[in-house]
Motif scaffolding. Sequence first.
Motif, mmCIF file in Angstrom:
data_model
loop_
_atom_site.group_PDB
_atom_site.id
_atom_site.type_symbol
_atom_site.label_atom_id
_atom_site.label_comp_id
_atom_site.label_asym_id
_atom_site.label_seq_id
_atom_site.Cartn_x
_atom_site.Cartn_y
_atom_site.Cartn_z
ATOM 1 N N GLY A 39 32.949 53.164 80.874
ATOM 2 C CA GLY A 39 32.471 52.013 79.898
ATOM 3 C C GLY A 39 32.466 50.765 80.445
ATOM 4 O O GLY A 39 31.812 50.022 80.212
ATOM 5 N N VAL A 40 33.623 50.503 81.466
ATOM 6 C CA VAL A 40 33.711 49.359 82.046
ATOM 7 C C VAL A 40 32.300 49.142 82.715
ATOM 8 O O VAL A 40 31.797 47.913 82.795
ATOM 9 C CB VAL A 40 34.961 48.985 83.065
ATOM 10 C CG1 VAL A 40 34.732 47.855 83.752
ATOM 11 C CG2 VAL A 40 36.232 49.001 81.788
ATOM 12 N N ILE A 41 31.897 50.015 83.533
ATOM 13 C CA ILE A 41 30.667 49.988 84.427
ATOM 14 C C ILE A 41 29.523 49.886 83.614
ATOM 15 O O ILE A 41 28.691 48.943 83.829
ATOM 16 C CB ILE A 41 30.783 50.965 85.289
ATOM 17 C CG1 ILE A 41 31.932 51.291 86.289
ATOM 18 C CG2 ILE A 41 29.434 51.524 86.134
ATOM 19 C CD1 ILE A 41 31.894 52.740 86.958
ATOM 20 N N ALA A 42 29.551 50.620 82.532
ATOM 21 C CA ALA A 42 28.229 50.357 81.591
ATOM 22 C C ALA A 42 28.287 48.962 81.031
ATOM 23 O O ALA A 42 27.264 48.501 80.979
ATOM 24 C CB ALA A 42 28.533 51.508 80.605
ATOM 25 N N ASP A 43 29.125 48.272 80.758
ATOM 26 C CA ASP A 43 29.252 47.012 80.167
ATOM 27 C C ASP A 43 28.659 45.838 81.098
ATOM 28 O O ASP A 43 27.938 44.910 80.807
ATOM 29 C CB ASP A 43 30.523 46.537 79.779
ATOM 30 C CG ASP A 43 31.074 47.190 78.423
ATOM 31 O OD1 ASP A 43 30.409 47.950 77.688
ATOM 32 O OD2 ASP A 43 32.359 47.103 78.279
#
Length: 630
Positions: free
Chosen positions: A232-236
């Motif tokens: 999710g961090v990467i997606a953000d």
Amino acid sequence: MEYNPYKALVSEFKSIAGKLTGVEDLQVIKARAGFGYLSIPLHDLIRSRPSLGSEINEGIKGVKAQYLTDLRFINGFLNTNVNLINYSRLVLDSTIGLGPDYGKVPGVKRLNVIVEHTSANPLHPLHIGHCRNMVLGDSLVRLLRFMGHNVSARFYLDDTGIQVMYLALGYSKVRELAKNRIESGQKPDHVMWVIYSVTNAVAEVQRISKVLEGKSEEEYRELIKERDEWVGVIADWLSKDKELVNALVEALSSIDVNAEVARMAKMYEDGDEKVKGIVREAVNLVLKGFEETFKLFNVKFDSYDWESEIAVYSGLAKRIIMDLVKAAPKYVEFKDGVYVFRADKAAAELKLWDELKLPKFIPPATLNRSDGTTLYLTRDVAYAVWCLTNCNPDVVVRVIAVEQTHPQAQLRIMLKLLGYDASRIVHYAYEMVNLGEAKMSSRRGQAVTIDGLLDDAVKRVKAIASGRSGLNTDDVAYAVAVGAIRYYFVSVSPSKQIVFDWGRVLDMNQNSGPFIQYTYVRAYSILSKANLDHIQYTVPPTLSQEEGDLILMIGEFPEVLLRVSEDLKLENLVSFMNRLALEFNTFYEKYPVLNAEPGLREFRLALVKAVKIVLENSMNILGIPVLSRM
């Protein structure tokens, strides 16, 4: 003219009391409300000399004083009021005569002081926690310099260790893309934050994926949940810069990120030129971003001290370990290539708690990794040794979060055992900034940056100022925003947590940077309209309560600064400023200045000028921008 008018009162009072009692240098305190201004407790003397009260009452009749009046002996206290006519002349002449130097106290021993502050890891933009550190540290530098000390402001640049290698590795994979963004105007530390956070996230996804096999169902679910969070961090970040993040993930997916950063950390400590080049390039870009932020708050450093140069390449950190083994072998344990310092045992057996101001609990400290690389604490001790040896300080003030209480205590114990004067190292601890429900994790890309905080403050100032033309300009709005943030972070004792509250930060009516700035502008405006280069004044035969209170407060200013510079309690200076501003605004609302009758007009103008000088000197010490309109 007197550098410290309040001290003149105290000296005269002590002299009178000495003649009345036959005892020199008695303790002077503030009198209780309704009993005068100053007081000397004499209870101990009276117990041994029952007739002393009668002697004092008789002796008071013949006392002649320049600045004191209405001496009274009540309930074991010798009390006095102030002769405001004479004292007003002393205070106003001293304040106006000394001007920007009013508040400095001559005769104070000049010290060599190092103030090390901010010292954020060069991985991402400075956040709101760093802001408290920066403001406290810079205000200490300004205060101590104002008081005449020789101060060196230093930033300890932690460019070694695993976390920096995540940044360097990621940067090495997308170097040209990162440079393009910076050249197009993006702030360098913000660009590098993307790289650091995404590289960390990829490393965590890889780590978790490796350990999934063989786990129980419950452990498996927890690990999958954690991995999804990192995805999710990467997606953000993808939603913010798709090209940069995709390029970075693709480049990192083909290597074992955790193994590579560990290898780079070892190579960097060994001085490998290729690794050193990429690490320095990445760190310098983050530092460039830091400096842009510092400039907005008028924060300056005399030196950036690179940890690698001072502690690692010099061999000092490793020598520290060996020196400690020689100096205190009974407190160092060695197993499987790792040295552990028994700080707990040393503190207990050598009874160091009071001498080194240690917390009640001291844990053991690991000094190195099994691969031979040093840990942060050991490098930090090396830096302290370097400062004490090379900079000749009388005191080193280290502005470091309270979470580092135990490592800083371990550091002082090690310095003591190594033969250094550990009492010269002061841990100026500060508590965290509480953002309510908001959570911060720079590794996960979640943080309230100082840049974002300042931009938000500027917008809020402009919203408040709609209808006030003086606040609508960008320069004034920025100055008010900076003043608001700086004031807020020094207004609360560092030992207390701050719950960040925009209502308090931008309160225009009391106890805020904008309130102090507005009060200063009010005084400045009065004096500008009077248009007098030199004010010839006479003290009127009677003063209002507000005028008398202002005189007493202005006279106390040098004494307040002296105490604040000794105990480093900046919040006491802030409290004084706020009380002075409140008192001045009450005076302004009740009494005319420019339209006062001749004679009284000049006295009140001199009083306004003295208030302006004290506010301006205080604002300069705390780094609050001084405005002429608002």
